[in-house]
Design a protein around this motif. Structure first.
Motif, mmCIF file in Angstrom:
data_model
loop_
_atom_site.group_PDB
_atom_site.id
_atom_site.type_symbol
_atom_site.label_atom_id
_atom_site.label_comp_id
_atom_site.label_asym_id
_atom_site.label_seq_id
_atom_site.Cartn_x
_atom_site.Cartn_y
_atom_site.Cartn_z
ATOM 1 N N GLY A 1 0.659 -1.101 0.027
ATOM 2 C CA GLY A 1 0.311 0.140 -0.051
ATOM 3 C C GLY A 1 1.009 1.177 -0.088
ATOM 4 O O GLY A 1 2.136 1.334 0.283
ATOM 5 N N GLU A 2 0.259 1.893 0.340
ATOM 6 C CA GLU A 2 0.809 3.764 0.019
ATOM 7 C C GLU A 2 -0.461 3.980 0.415
ATOM 8 O O GLU A 2 -1.501 4.541 0.688
ATOM 9 N N PHE A 3 0.407 5.604 1.074
ATOM 10 C CA PHE A 3 -0.458 6.252 1.536
ATOM 11 C C PHE A 3 -0.730 6.002 2.930
ATOM 12 O O PHE A 3 -1.906 6.098 2.894
ATOM 13 N N GLY A 4 -0.186 5.519 2.946
ATOM 14 C CA GLY A 4 -1.229 4.438 4.540
ATOM 15 C C GLY A 4 -2.388 3.925 4.457
ATOM 16 O O GLY A 4 -2.954 3.869 5.175
#
Length: 160
Positions: free
Chosen positions: A140-143
């Protein structure tokens, strides 16, 4: 590496099944529409609503429809549903705890596992262990958590 508990092994089997089915359905979709799945954005001609290909039927009683960064597959007879992420390259087996829980809940041949977990909290605990032990990885990205089967790790454990 710690030895997995029986429930963790069952959840790992579910993840393997999810990954396999998600990739199988994406490959059927690719074959039906002559898509080059090695391209960066292979679904471009299907996701636009202008050509009316954003939803339709596939062999073996599966229907599909694109929504946002996902393609939802639903079987007309078994009511099995897979919501597959399509914007992460060739990683079609991406899941989060809620989508995996839903997959377990609505897949008939996984009823025995659903009976053992009953709550998302138990599933989440198992996923945390599987991630810690590197059976699954977060891409995943950005949390935002996006989990996927770590095929290298699972191949290692199969070969032992």
């Amino acid at each position: 590496m710690k030895k997995l508990k029986p429930i963790e092994k069952l959840i790992l089997e579910v993840i393997i099944k999810f990954d396999s089915k998600a990739n199988e359905l994406i490959n059927i979709l690719g074959t039906e529409f002559d898509l080059d799945l090695s391209k960066d954005h292979p679904f471009g001609k299907l996701i636009t609503r202008q050509n009316n290909l954003w939803k339709g039927s596939l062999p073996n009683n599966w229907n599909y429809h694109f929504h946002g960064s996902h393609c939802k597959f639903e079987n007309e007879f078994t009511n099995q549903i897979l919501d597959v992420t399509i914007n992460r390259g060739k990683n079609y087996g991406i899941f989060v705890d809620s989508s995996l829980y839903w997959f377990i809940e609505i897949t008939n041949d996984l009823n025995h596992i659903y009976e053992k977990i009953k709550t998302r909290e138990i599933l989440t605990d198992c996923l945390n262990i599987l991630e810690k032990e590197k059976y699954i990885v977060d891409i995943g990205e950005f949390g935002y958590k996006s989990l996927i089967l770590n095929k290298e790790r699972n191949n290692e454990s199969e070969n032992k």
